[in-house]
Design an enzyme around this catalytic site. Structure first.
Site, PDB file in Angstrom:
ATOM      1  N   GLY A  32       0.818  -1.213   0.000  1.00 13.83           N
ATOM      2  CA  GLY A  32       0.000   0.000   0.000  1.00 13.83           C
ATOM      3  C   GLY A  32       0.848   1.258   0.000  1.00 13.83           C
ATOM      4  N   TYR A  33       1.838   1.306   0.895  1.00  7.15           N
ATOM      5  CA  TYR A  33       2.735   2.458   0.962  1.00  7.15           C
ATOM      6  C   TYR A  33       3.521   2.605  -0.337  1.00  7.15           C
ATOM      7  CZ  TYR A  33       6.730   5.290   2.499  1.00  7.15           C
ATOM      8  OH  TYR A  33       7.690   6.250   2.609  1.00  7.15           O
ATOM      9  N   GLY A  34       4.087   1.487  -0.818  1.00  6.51           N
ATOM     10  CA  GLY A  34       4.857   1.537  -2.052  1.00  6.51           C
ATOM     11  C   GLY A  34       4.021   1.972  -3.238  1.00  6.51           C
TER      12      GLY A  34
END
Length: 288
Positions: free
Chosen positions: A155-157
């Site tokens: 998700g962050y990436g």
């Protein structure tokens, strides 16, 4: 780099300035003669930034997911800058939530995109008329996870990978007005995001079904151990602040700024080694 001339207007808005990279950028730029409008979530964070700092730091309460608040802050900045205008914006606000994609709640993905991508776009759109008028600069805080993402950080990436595309597109779109767009790509940095993401990950795991622990117990344990070690290997946020300063002040700023050995090496490896070999190296490093 020498301090900027006090006779030349230098006004910049920084989001996510309460701690870490944003706070380091705020203090460094203020010490170099910039008037920094520091976006913070709480009044006490603004006071902490100003305490013992050199130069002009103007805290503004700014939640990048609140569209009305963005509008209000931009109006306040415009009023204070007046004819001097706004010479830069540093889109730094961001969050990181970890967990296996298979079981991670969709709300966790939505929250990260709301802050890391949509909030960044909303702020950029709101300040662009001022940036265009002063032929200013736009700086985006990405991550090495944007071009080489680790497991359990999908998700962050994904949000940081989105910034890679946004930076490339926006840089060309704004070229007719001489507006430079720079993407900062830090690796592991000594900031509170590590403890915050670790605590958030623990809460997410607690709310996941039993199958999650059954299937991912070993790799999640390895991830937790790695995250515990990262702060000791991470570099100080002032290194990122120096890259941001160059992006704002240099006559010919770079389009991308990998910061930290892990980011520099990663940006090279992702171009020269096959995906499966890279996957093996990451698994080896993480102990999974």
């Amino acid at each position: 780099m020498p301090p900027t001339s006090p006779t030349v207007p230098r006004n910049v808005l920084i989001t996510g300035a309460s701690t870490g990279i944003g706070a380091a950028c705020t203090r460094m730029l203020a010490a170099r003669g910039w008037r920094v409008f520091a976006g913070v979530r709480r009044e006490q964070d603004g006071g902490a930034l100003q305490e013992g700092a050199e130069g002009q730091i103007v805290p503004v309460i700014l939640d990048v997911t609140n569209r009305e608040q963005i509008k209000s802050v931009v109006q306040e900045v415009a009023a204070q800058c007046g004819a001097e205008g706004l010479q830069g914006v540093v889109n730094n606000a961001g969050i990181a939530l970890a967990g296996p994609l298979e079981f991670m709640p969709l709300e966790a993905f939505e929250k990260q995109f709301e802050v890391n991508v949509l909030g960044l776009i909303a702020v950029t759109q709101a300040v662009l008329p001022m940036i265009r008028a002063s032929r200013g600069r736009i700086v985006l805080t990405g991550s090495n996870s944007g071009f080489m993402c680790e497991p359990f950080l999908a998700g962050y990436g994904a949000t940081k990978h989105a910034l890679e595309a946004i930076a490339d597109s926006l840089r060309i779109e704004l070229r007719p007005w001489g507006i430079e767009v720079a993407l900062i790509e830090p690796g592991a940095i000594k900031t509170p995001i590590w403890s915050k993401s670790r605590e958030a990950a623990e809460r997410l795991f607690d709310g996941m079904p039993p199958e999650c622990e059954k299937l991912y117990a070993a790799p999640i344990g390895a991830l937790r151990k790695m995250v515990e070690k990262v702060p000791s290997m991470a570099i100080p946020p002032e290194r990122v602040a120096r890259a941001v300063t160059h992006a704002l002040e240099a006559r010919r700023p770079r389009t991308r700024y990998p910061v930290g050995l892990d980011s520099v090496l990663g940006s090279v490896l992702v171009r020269i080694i096959p995906d499966r070999l890279r996957d093996w190296l990451i698994r080896k490093f993480m102990g999974i």
